[in-house]
Write a protein that holds these residues in place. Structure first.
Motif, short mmCIF file in Angstrom:
data_model
loop_
_atom_site.label_atom_id
_atom_site.label_comp_id
_atom_site.label_asym_id
_atom_site.label_seq_id
_atom_site.Cartn_x
_atom_site.Cartn_y
_atom_site.Cartn_z
N LYS A 16 10.63 -0.64 -6.29
CA LYS A 16 9.41 -0.23 -6.99
C LYS A 16 8.79 1.05 -6.42
CE LYS A 16 9.46 -3.86 -9.57
NZ LYS A 16 10.35 -3.78 -10.65
N GLY A 17 9.56 1.83 -5.69
CA GLY A 17 9.05 3.08 -5.17
C GLY A 17 7.97 2.89 -4.12
N MET A 18 7.89 1.73 -3.50
CA MET A 18 6.84 1.45 -2.53
C MET A 18 7.46 0.90 -1.26
SD MET A 18 3.53 -1.06 -2.96
CE MET A 18 2.89 -0.15 -4.34
N THR A 19 7.03 1.42 -0.13
CA THR A 19 7.52 0.90 1.14
C THR A 19 6.74 -0.36 1.51
OG1 THR A 19 5.96 2.16 2.48
CG2 THR A 19 8.06 3.23 1.94
N LEU A 20 7.30 -1.11 2.43
CA LEU A 20 6.64 -2.32 2.88
C LEU A 20 5.33 -1.98 3.59
CD1 LEU A 20 6.71 -5.37 3.21
CD2 LEU A 20 8.01 -5.05 5.30
N VAL A 21 5.33 -0.90 4.36
CA VAL A 21 4.11 -0.48 5.06
C VAL A 21 3.01 -0.13 4.06
CG1 VAL A 21 3.16 1.30 6.59
CG2 VAL A 21 5.41 0.32 7.06
N GLU A 22 3.38 0.59 3.00
CA GLU A 22 2.40 0.95 1.97
C GLU A 22 1.83 -0.30 1.30
OE1 GLU A 22 2.04 3.76 -2.03
OE2 GLU A 22 4.00 3.40 -1.12
N GLU B 131 4.10 -7.74 -5.19
CA GLU B 131 5.49 -7.93 -5.59
C GLU B 131 6.44 -7.48 -4.48
OE1 GLU B 131 7.44 -7.17 -9.85
OE2 GLU B 131 6.95 -5.32 -8.80
N ARG B 132 6.13 -6.35 -3.84
CA ARG B 132 6.97 -5.81 -2.77
C ARG B 132 6.96 -6.74 -1.55
NH1 ARG B 132 10.20 -4.90 0.34
NH2 ARG B 132 10.68 -2.97 1.41
N ILE B 133 5.80 -7.25 -1.20
CA ILE B 133 5.71 -8.16 -0.06
C ILE B 133 6.43 -9.47 -0.37
CG2 ILE B 133 4.10 -9.58 1.28
CD1 ILE B 133 2.20 -7.15 1.27
N ASP B 134 6.26 -9.98 -1.59
CA ASP B 134 6.97 -11.20 -1.98
C ASP B 134 8.48 -11.02 -1.90
OD1 ASP B 134 4.61 -12.54 -2.41
OD2 ASP B 134 4.64 -12.30 -4.59
#
Length: 141
Positions: free
Chosen positions: A54-60, A106-109
């Protein structure tokens, strides 16, 4: 007269030549600097796996939801619910920020699911008894 004309052409060629050499040196320096910058960016960039999701890092994602500990699922869910409701269009929020909150959750999940899959795969290694086969039963005639 031809002598002066030749001298003018010669001096003009020298000026143009010097300018060309100076420009080429500057261009080479700029290219080398750009290469150094790219190398630094590549070394500090998030992994391809992070950005591919999704173009998003876990940190973000953690910054958006304001969570530090991924093992605290209740805090993640509480922060998500609060931010999602607060940014609802009906309550004066924006769809853009609401979608960022959704993508962060969604990214964290996804990260939690991958972590869980890796742990369960290593803990559910097949035992030897699962590989033992039973002897076939033969019927006597």
């Amino acid at each position: 007269m031809a002598r002066y004309l030749a001298k003018i052409v010669y001096l003009g060629a020298q000026v143009v030549g010097r300018a060309l050499v100076k420009t080429l040196r500057q261009e080479i320096e700029v290219c080398q600097e750009a290469a150094r910058i790219q190398e630094t960016l590549r070394a500090n960039a998030p992994s391809d796996r992070d950005v591919a999701v999704k173009g998003m890092t876990l940190v973000e994602a953690q910054q958006i939801l304001n969570v530090k500990d991924l093992s605290d699922r209740q805090a993640i869910e509480a922060h998500y619910q609060h931010l999602f409701r607060a940014n609802d269009k009906n309550s004066g929020g924006t769809f853009y920020i609401q979608s960022k909150v959704f993508r962060a959750k969604e990214r964290i999940d996804q990260e939690l699911a991958q972590t869980h899959d890796h742990r369960s795969a290593s803990s559910t290694a097949p035992s030897q008894s699962q590989f033992q086969t039973k002897e076939p039963v033969h019927k006597d005639q």
